[in-house]
Write an enzyme that holds these catalytic residues in place. Structure first.
Site, PDB file in Angstrom:
ATOM      1  N   LYS A 149       0.823  -1.207   0.000  1.00  0.00           N
ATOM      2  CA  LYS A 149       0.000   0.000   0.000  1.00  0.00           C
ATOM      3  C   LYS A 149       0.860   1.260   0.000  1.00  0.00           C
ATOM      4  O   LYS A 149       0.491   2.271  -0.606  1.00  0.00           O
ATOM      5  CB  LYS A 149      -0.956   0.016   1.199  1.00  0.00           C
ATOM      6  CG  LYS A 149      -1.895   1.215   1.141  1.00  0.00           C
ATOM      7  CD  LYS A 149      -3.046   1.162   2.107  1.00  0.00           C
ATOM      8  CE  LYS A 149      -3.939   2.382   1.922  1.00  0.00           C
ATOM      9  NZ  LYS A 149      -5.097   2.404   2.843  1.00  0.00           N
ATOM     10  N   GLY A 193      10.706 -23.737  14.146  1.00  0.00           N
ATOM     11  CA  GLY A 193      10.036 -24.737  14.960  1.00  0.00           C
ATOM     12  C   GLY A 193       9.650 -25.976  14.176  1.00  0.00           C
ATOM     13  O   GLY A 193       9.146 -25.885  13.059  1.00  0.00           O
ATOM     14  N   GLY A 206       1.952 -13.691 -14.089  1.00  0.00           N
ATOM     15  CA  GLY A 206       0.815 -14.031 -13.240  1.00  0.00           C
ATOM     16  C   GLY A 206      -0.329 -13.064 -13.431  1.00  0.00           C
ATOM     17  O   GLY A 206      -0.148 -11.964 -13.971  1.00  0.00           O
ATOM     18  N   VAL A 265      -2.008  -9.945  -6.567  1.00  0.00           N
ATOM     19  CA  VAL A 265      -0.634  -9.535  -6.250  1.00  0.00           C
ATOM     20  C   VAL A 265       0.084  -9.077  -7.523  1.00  0.00           C
ATOM     21  O   VAL A 265       0.750  -8.039  -7.545  1.00  0.00           O
ATOM     22  CB  VAL A 265       0.144 -10.679  -5.566  1.00  0.00           C
ATOM     23  CG1 VAL A 265       1.610 -10.299  -5.384  1.00  0.00           C
ATOM     24  CG2 VAL A 265      -0.482 -11.030  -4.229  1.00  0.00           C
ATOM     25  N   ALA A 266      -0.081  -9.866  -8.595  1.00  0.00           N
ATOM     26  CA  ALA A 266       0.553  -9.517  -9.870  1.00  0.00           C
ATOM     27  C   ALA A 266       0.070  -8.157 -10.371  1.00  0.00           C
ATOM     28  O   ALA A 266       0.876  -7.293 -10.766  1.00  0.00           O
ATOM     29  CB  ALA A 266       0.256 -10.599 -10.916  1.00  0.00           C
ATOM     30  N   GLU A 310      -1.503  -5.696  -8.683  1.00  0.00           N
ATOM     31  CA  GLU A 310      -1.149  -4.595  -7.788  1.00  0.00           C
ATOM     32  C   GLU A 310       0.287  -4.147  -8.030  1.00  0.00           C
ATOM     33  O   GLU A 310       0.569  -2.942  -8.153  1.00  0.00           O
ATOM     34  CB  GLU A 310      -1.314  -5.027  -6.324  1.00  0.00           C
ATOM     35  CG  GLU A 310      -2.756  -5.118  -5.868  1.00  0.00           C
ATOM     36  CD  GLU A 310      -2.903  -5.733  -4.497  1.00  0.00           C
ATOM     37  OE1 GLU A 310      -3.975  -5.581  -3.902  1.00  0.00           O
ATOM     38  OE2 GLU A 310      -1.948  -6.360  -4.007  1.00  0.00           O
ATOM     39  N   GLY A 360       1.095 -17.402  -7.344  1.00  0.00           N
ATOM     40  CA  GLY A 360       0.459 -18.131  -6.246  1.00  0.00           C
ATOM     41  C   GLY A 360       1.416 -18.358  -5.089  1.00  0.00           C
ATOM     42  O   GLY A 360       2.606 -18.024  -5.168  1.00  0.00           O
ATOM     43  N   HIS A 375      -8.021  -4.203   5.303  1.00  0.00           N
ATOM     44  CA  HIS A 375      -6.667  -3.864   5.762  1.00  0.00           C
ATOM     45  C   HIS A 375      -5.759  -3.467   4.599  1.00  0.00           C
ATOM     46  O   HIS A 375      -5.802  -4.106   3.561  1.00  0.00           O
ATOM     47  CB  HIS A 375      -6.081  -5.094   6.461  1.00  0.00           C
ATOM     48  CG  HIS A 375      -4.750  -4.872   7.088  1.00  0.00           C
ATOM     49  ND1 HIS A 375      -4.565  -4.104   8.211  1.00  0.00           N
ATOM     50  CD2 HIS A 375      -3.523  -5.298   6.723  1.00  0.00           C
ATOM     51  CE1 HIS A 375      -3.293  -4.091   8.522  1.00  0.00           C
ATOM     52  NE2 HIS A 375      -2.636  -4.800   7.641  1.00  0.00           N
TER      53      HIS A 375
END
Length: 525
Positions: A131, A195, A260, A264-265, A267, A355, A499
């Site tokens: 952002k 972990g 992609g 996400v791609a 943006e 992905g 968000h």
């Protein structure tokens, strides 16, 4: 079940709900805690095992015997594996409820060597830096628009990638510090180690130097999240980057190929083009699979109008490095998904956004019998985030069939801790907050304010709503309609925040004004 416990020589306490006056109320509470509508409802040493079938399954696997013979000599009441949004939320809430809690968090470096601090994907390589880069691109657009509003300037305006990334990374480091401080304030043990389960109730923690330490806990929460997927072609891990690397890239990426068609791609392609870069998006089939396609097509059309080039129905088959540098030069060979056509082109940077894969295959789940979906790596859970192993729970993006969203993980983690360790009372709330758009610009923190006023005698119905901050009118308009519909504090709590926005603070209000507790903010989650 009674006969089973008797055969094991174990004393058990039986509460017959139809034999007690408040049986119906007890059943309501049990349903809220366990989401199990049937009886018997079995608990062993504070661990909810389930009904009859689950209890006998636990017996056959040896887990029931383990639960019965374990005393309280665990190192911790709860160990959370993963220091992202869901894990931190769960750990802090459990600590507030008086439990001894540990968080294990370790970032395995990306193939390009990128790693980061406490806070998970959203804070470090997700929503927050995305952002902020989007905001940087919007500021460039605002400069262009400003001439129409009478602003006159003749000097050359250009974007400095290094200045932007330095400012963004400084902000992220401050968030990392804030999360660590928040854990310390709540007496949560934080260990920067990887972990891995080694046996029931026991994990191995390996730090960056290879040093191993073992810890035990009564209950565990897996919150390990996901990492970007690679293509599995020649040169992908050697020369391509992902969103893990982009937001801290030490140089401007130059001419960029984005592989992609996910959000996400798009943006990333959008803000890179907003900086004035030459950007191409290579699409295997359609944009935004799973989204409304009418909206998806409009997004693609808008991006094309604003300078993003699309290569439709192609996939990369090889990436070669022509020149090293910052950035260097890469040749990409791609083939059509509909025929035999191949193309090749030279770019400075190739960004993969095809992905993400769940981080569940290398944490020893098979050693304690936790089932995962072998194809996706995701963990099936019941309605209370419990895996098939009763003392192991999971939250966040690794859950099968659940939304991959930061606010969902935050809320799920908090509610899980309350179910496990007891609910807390909630009344009337307020908070100060810091809009994300103000952070890099250096505007004042803790000057924006949010407050709701509830009627305690009408199910905490919201009768007053106050916000001091950017876009206050837009935020208030939406909540005003909700108030007309009878909005309550519980409904706000049950609402997933969008968000990162200013309006989401109303979905996470926790501090009552009468308590006098500190409402200043140290982070975004």
């Amino acid at each position: 079940v009674k006969e089973l416990f008797s055969s094991l020589g174990t004393e058990c306490y039986v509460l017959e709900l139809d034999q007690v006056d408040d049986g119906a109320k007890i059943q309501e509470v049990l349903l809220e805690i366990t989401n199990q509508k049937t009886v018997p409802n079995i608990f062993v040493n504070k661990v909810h095992v389930g009904g009859c079938d689950q209890t006998f399954q636990a017996y056959q696997s040896g887990l029931l015997q383990k639960l019965l013979h374990e005393d309280s000599a665990y190192d911790y009441d709860l160990i959370v594996i993963g220091g992202g949004s869901g894990g931190l939320s769960c750990a802090k809430e459990a600590a507030i409820l008086g439990k001894k809690v540990m968080v294990l968090d370790f970032v395995v470096p990306s193939p390009q060597g990128t790693c980061w601090g406490l806070g998970g994907t959203c804070v470090n390589v997700g929503c927050i830096p995305k952002k902020l880069m989007h905001q940087a691109a919007l500021l460039g657009q605002a400069l262009h628009d400003s001439r129409k509003f009478g602003w006159e300037y003749n000097q050359q305006v250009k974007h400095n990638w290094e200045t932007m990334t330095k400012a963004i990374q400084n902000h992220i480091r401050s968030l990392n510090f804030g999360y660590g401080l928040s854990l310390r304030e709540k007496a949560v043990a934080y260990v920067n180690s990887y972990g891995e389960f080694v046996e029931h109730h026991k994990i191995k923690a390996t730090n960056k130097n290879g040093q191993e330490t073992y810890y035990t806990a009564a209950q565990f929460v897996i919150a390990t999240g996901e990492r970007p997927r690679y293509l599995g072609i020649q040169g992908d891990k050697e020369y391509c980057i992902t969103s893990d690397d982009l937001f801290s890239l030490p140089y401007c990426p130059g001419k960029t190929l984005v592989v992609g068609a996910s959000y996400v791609a798009l943006e990333c392609a959008g803000f890179l083009a907003g900086f004035g870069l030459d950007v191409t998006v290579m699409v295997r089939s359609i944009l935004l699979r799973g989204f409304d396609q009418e909206m998806a097509e409009k997004v693609g059309s808008y991006m094309e109008q604003h300078g993003v080039r699309f290569l439709w129905k192609f996939i990369p088959v090889m990436v070669q490095q022509l020149e090293k540098g910052s950035p260097g030069k890469l040749k990409v060979l791609a083939k059509s998904t509909e025929g035999t056509e191949t193309i090749e082109e030279v770019y400075n940077t190739v960004l993969l956004a095809i992905g993400r894969d769940s981080c569940t295959r290398k944490i020893g789940l098979e050693k304690i019998g936790v089932k995962i979906n072998e194809k996706s790596g995701k963990i099936p859970v019941n309605d209370v985030e419990q895996t098939n192993v009763p003392y192991v729970y999971a939250v966040g993006d690794i859950l099968e069939g659940k939304p991959e969203l930061t606010p969902v993980a935050v809320q799920s983690g908090k509610l899980l801790a309350r179910r496990l360790f007891g609910a807390s009372l909630e009344k009337i709330y307020h908070t100060l907050f810091w809009p994300l758009e103000w952070t890099v610009a250096g505007r004042e923190n803790n000057t924006c304010y949010a407050k709701i006023i509830c009627n305690k005698f009408d199910h905490d119905r919201v009768i007053g709503f106050h916000i001091l901050g950017p876009n206050a009118g837009e935020v208030t308009q939406g909540f005003a309609a909700a108030m007309k519909c009878g909005l309550t504090k519980q409904l706000l709590d049950d609402t997933i925040g969008i968000h990162p926005t200013c309006g989401e603070v109303f979905t996470t209000l926790e501090i009552t004004k009468s308590s006098g507790l500190d409402i200043t903010q140290k982070g975004c989650g």
